[in-house]
Scaffold this motif. Structure first.
Motif, PDB file in Angstrom:
ATOM      1  N   PHE A   1      -5.839  -8.180   4.337  1.00 17.67           N
ATOM      2  CA  PHE A   1      -5.635  -7.265   3.206  1.00 17.67           C
ATOM      3  C   PHE A   1      -6.581  -6.077   3.292  1.00 17.67           C
ATOM      4  O   PHE A   1      -6.153  -4.913   3.203  1.00 17.67           O
ATOM      5  N   ILE A   2      -7.875  -6.338   3.492  1.00 15.46           N
ATOM      6  CA  ILE A   2      -8.840  -5.243   3.508  1.00 15.46           C
ATOM      7  C   ILE A   2      -8.689  -4.401   4.765  1.00 15.46           C
ATOM      8  O   ILE A   2      -8.918  -3.177   4.742  1.00 15.46           O
TER       9      ILE A   2
ATOM     10  N   GLU B   1     -17.733  -4.696  -2.374  1.00 15.31           N
ATOM     11  CA  GLU B   1     -16.626  -3.950  -2.979  1.00 15.31           C
ATOM     12  C   GLU B   1     -16.751  -3.816  -4.494  1.00 15.31           C
ATOM     13  O   GLU B   1     -16.158  -2.912  -5.083  1.00 15.31           O
TER      14      GLU B   1
ATOM     15  N   TYR C   1      -5.951  -2.033   4.056  1.00 14.81           N
ATOM     16  CA  TYR C   1      -6.434  -0.978   3.148  1.00 14.81           C
ATOM     17  C   TYR C   1      -7.215   0.076   3.925  1.00 14.81           C
ATOM     18  O   TYR C   1      -7.020   1.281   3.733  1.00 14.81           O
TER      19      TYR C   1
ATOM     20  N   PHE D   1       0.818  -1.210   0.000  1.00 13.67           N
ATOM     21  CA  PHE D   1       0.000   0.000   0.000  1.00 13.67           C
ATOM     22  C   PHE D   1       0.855   1.263   0.000  1.00 13.67           C
ATOM     23  O   PHE D   1       0.499   2.255  -0.653  1.00 13.67           O
TER      24      PHE D   1
ATOM     25  N   THR E   1      -9.452  -6.456  -5.965  1.00  8.14           N
ATOM     26  CA  THR E   1      -8.695  -7.552  -5.359  1.00  8.14           C
ATOM     27  C   THR E   1      -9.509  -8.282  -4.301  1.00  8.14           C
ATOM     28  O   THR E   1      -9.625  -9.514  -4.317  1.00  8.14           O
ATOM     29  N   SER E   2     -10.090  -7.541  -3.368  1.00 10.09           N
ATOM     30  CA  SER E   2     -10.840  -8.159  -2.270  1.00 10.09           C
ATOM     31  C   SER E   2     -12.108  -8.848  -2.776  1.00 10.09           C
ATOM     32  O   SER E   2     -12.465  -9.936  -2.301  1.00 10.09           O
TER      33      SER E   2
ATOM     34  N   SER F   1      -7.939  -2.051  -4.511  1.00  4.84           N
ATOM     35  CA  SER F   1      -8.313  -2.805  -3.312  1.00  4.84           C
ATOM     36  C   SER F   1      -9.660  -3.493  -3.485  1.00  4.84           C
ATOM     37  O   SER F   1      -9.834  -4.659  -3.106  1.00  4.84           O
TER      38      SER F   1
END
Length: 259
Positions: free
Chosen positions: A96-97, A153, A100, A21, A63-64, A60
């Motif tokens: 990951f999220i 998302e 973010y 990030f 990806t998520s 993001s």
């Protein structure tokens, strides 16, 4: 909980998320400046900040959403219990999220004059800290429910594309209308219908497997995000109708003489 989070943050694993990030927030502004300069367009400081924020958000989100779909629909054998089952991939997605949300919150605060939005801050704090970090990563429950929430998302890229097209003054382009239609469709079907039904069904069948703290958080988080979704859906539909009834600007070529 705080010692658990601290011990995790000083381990090796978070370094990858931090580097990922950080590199996006450092690299994207330079790339944007190069692209705009090559096309002889001006990019103000405020625009550069917002373009960067929205591009990172789009990366993001895609990806998520993609990883969550894979984990739910193609790697579903890990779900032996809808309320308590976890796997390495679901763990990775939630981390990951969460990172973010952390980076995006910091970006919103640092550049508050350009970006600050209370609804986004509430969303990140409620969903990011209470849901993903506490229930998902610390308490290690409801991974399937949280992955369903991450299906939300897929609506975000459409929101950001709409802003990109507006900033480029392409509101009259056909892509703007197509994007608006897809955005409204995803908001209504995924945020307001499909995911809430799935989450309520799972929760009703398994709420007794959670402790009182987790149930209290869910009782608080689910109505909060539902209200935000309905509010955002209202804004999306309102924006679409406003665009449809707005008179189109007709540009006349002064060099062309009509007899």
């Amino acid at each position: 909980m705080f010692s658990h989070v601290l011990n995790y943050l000083i381990s090796v694993e978070p370094l990858g998320f931090i580097l990922f990030f950080t590199s996006l927030y450092l690299w994207i502004p330079s790339l944007l400046q190069t692209i705009f300069n090559n096309n002889e367009k001006q990019l103000s400081f405020s625009s550069k900040i917002e373009w960067t924020n929205r591009i990172v958000a789009t990366i993001s989100s895609i990806t998520s959403f993609s990883l969550s779909c894979y984990c739910i629909y193609y790697k579903g054998s890990w779900v032996l219990n809808e309320m308590t089952s976890t796997c390495a991939l679901s763990d990775f997605i939630l981390k990951f999220i969460s990172f973010y949300f952390l980076f995006d919150t910091l970006h919103l605060i640092i550049y508050y004059k350009q970006l600050f939005d209370w609804s986004i801050i509430i969303h990140h704090l409620v969903i990011g800290i209470l849901s993903y970090v506490f229930i998902g990563l610390y308490y290690r429950k409801t991974h399937l429910i949280l992955l369903y929430f991450l299906l939300f998302e897929i609506t975000n890229p459409f929101i950001h594309i709409r802003w990109f097209l507006t900033d480029l003054k392409l509101q009259n382009h056909i892509l703007y209308s197509i994007n608006g239609f897809l955005m409204a469709l995803c908001f209504i079907f995924i945020r307001d219908i499909y995911v809430p039904i799935k989450v309520v069904k799972i929760y009703i069948n398994g709420y007794n497997e959670l402790n009182s703290i987790a149930n209290t958080i869910i009782f608080f988080c689910f109505p909060t995000i539902t209200i935000l979704n309905l509010f955002w859906t209202y804004l999306v539909i309102k924006g679409i109708f406003k665009h449809l009834v707005k008179p189109k600007t007709v540009q006349i070529n002064k060099n062309k003489i009509i007899n």
